[in-house]
Design an enzyme around this catalytic site. Structure first.
Site, PDB file in Angstrom:
ATOM      1  N   CYS A   1      -0.669   1.870  -5.055  1.00  0.00           N
ATOM      2  CA  CYS A   1      -1.363   3.103  -5.416  1.00  0.00           C
ATOM      3  C   CYS A   1      -0.357   4.244  -5.556  1.00  0.00           C
ATOM      4  O   CYS A   1       0.607   4.331  -4.794  1.00  0.00           O
ATOM      5  CB  CYS A   1      -2.400   3.446  -4.353  1.00  0.00           C
ATOM      6  SG  CYS A   1      -3.753   2.249  -4.230  1.00  0.00           S
TER       7      CYS A   1
ATOM      8  N   HIS B   1       0.849  -1.188   0.000  1.00  0.00           N
ATOM      9  CA  HIS B   1       0.000   0.000   0.000  1.00  0.00           C
ATOM     10  C   HIS B   1       0.885   1.239   0.000  1.00  0.00           C
ATOM     11  O   HIS B   1       1.851   1.328   0.755  1.00  0.00           O
ATOM     12  CB  HIS B   1      -0.910   0.020   1.232  1.00  0.00           C
ATOM     13  CG  HIS B   1      -1.986  -1.019   1.204  1.00  0.00           C
ATOM     14  ND1 HIS B   1      -3.060  -0.954   0.335  1.00  0.00           N
ATOM     15  CD2 HIS B   1      -2.151  -2.153   1.926  1.00  0.00           C
ATOM     16  CE1 HIS B   1      -3.849  -2.007   0.529  1.00  0.00           C
ATOM     17  NE2 HIS B   1      -3.320  -2.755   1.482  1.00  0.00           N
TER      18      HIS B   1
END
Length: 342
Positions: free
Chosen positions: A188, A146
């Protein structure tokens, strides 16, 4: 005879040119999953998928550093213990029976990752936890987890910034710890992690641009979670068609996930990389180099020189007088089936 000498000189020149074009001498891979917890199953599947591919293409475990932040194979929620799948059809168990994890669980930290890259490890660190690269090494660095604009989370408790990562790679360059690096990240806002790079000979690809999310591919209903991310899914689909002698290029690999299938926009940075990606074989980073030395001299492998034979006999006699072989296991105990009971 004159024409034969000319042909021989041309052949030698051609071999010399081949040798100079292949400037790296070995391949390494640093594969990192930074996420814990069951709902991040897909990140473990991501990194194990790339691990399986580079190992199949020839990079040995001794030159792969695998960092896995959580053990999904042994998680109590796993309906099929000791397995990790990257597809709902469960065709391939990417955990397999020969996975060698070098850093696991809480060993996967920002500090350990930076120390690994820069070679600043504590004394006594096992060889399997060291990146023993040199100025001839081509290194694949793959990260999944992440992230956000300018950072990648480790263990949901700390993060590495894009500047810290760039400085670590610069230390590698200054210490002659790589020849070329292919940096690959699936998270991301992944492109933000290569924006600060300033060291030479780095080719980078990211699963999403700044401001974009990197999305999962599909759920396995039997497991109950997403099991692979989109970018890694299509990268793996491409790599499964690659063989050690394949002609595919890095330029082709950089286009494996167009926006219509990835949904996010794949980012590429090529300004630090001196070669044309379309003229760079994909096996320069995902495979292993096997150097060969050419010789025109004949080698006699069947006959031994008399002096060498005499020397071999003296060595054998000396060795037998000083050493005796001891069996590691007392196999004679099991010669009689009746003497061993379960």
């Amino acid at each position: 005879m004159y024409f034969f000498k000319i042909a021989l000189m041309v052949a030698i020149c051609s071999l010399s040119n081949v040798k100079t074009q292949t400037t790296h001498t070995n391949n390494w891979a640093v594969l990192v999953d930074t996420s814990r917890f069951w709902f991040n199953y897909r990140h473990v599947a991501n990194v194990l998928s790339i691990y399986r591919s580079v190992k199949r293409l020839g990079i040995p475990d001794s030159q792969i550093i695998l960092m896995v932040a959580d053990d999904m194979a042994c998680n109590p929620r796993n309906p099929r213990p000791a397995t990790v799948f990257n597809n709902a059809n469960q065709h391939i168990n990417v955990y397999g029976d020969d996975v060698e994890v070098d850093y696991r669980g809480y060993e996967v930290t920002v500090e350990n990752f930076v120390r690994l890259l820069t070679g600043r490890l504590p004394p006594g660190t096992p060889r399997s936890k060291q990146l023993l690269t040199d100025e001839g090494s081509n290194v694949l660095v793959y990260l999944t987890g992440h992230g956000g604009d300018g950072f990648l989370k480790f263990q949901d408790s700390e993060e590495i910034t894009s500047q810290e990562l760039a400085d670590a790679l610069e230390q590698m360059w200054e210490k002659r710890r790589y020849h070329e690096i292919f940096f690959m990240i699936d998270t991301c806002q992944a492109a933000s992690m290569y924006e600060k790079f300033y060291s030479p000979n780095i080719l980078a690809v990211a699963s999403s641009l700044v401001g974009e999310d990197s999305l999962s591919h599909h759920v396995d209903p039997a497991i109950g979670v997403y099991i692979i991310d989109r970018y890694t899914y299509f990268a793996l689909d491409f790599l499964e068609k690659v063989e050690p002698d394949s002609k595919q290029s890095m330029g082709e690999f950089l286009k494996v996930c167009p926006k219509q299938v990835c949904i996010s926009t794949v980012g590429v940075r090529k300004d630090l990389f001196p070669r044309d990606p379309y003229k760079t074989p994909i096996t320069d980073f995902f495979g292993a180099l096997r150097p060969m030395e050419f010789t025109w001299a004949g080698l006699n492998l069947t006959e031994k020189n008399a002096k060498e034979s005499a020397l071999d006999k003296r060595i054998e006699k000396t060795t037998k007088s000083r050493m005796q072989y001891v069996q590691q296991f007392p196999t004679e105990l099991f010669d009689d089936a009746k003497s061993f009971k379960l």
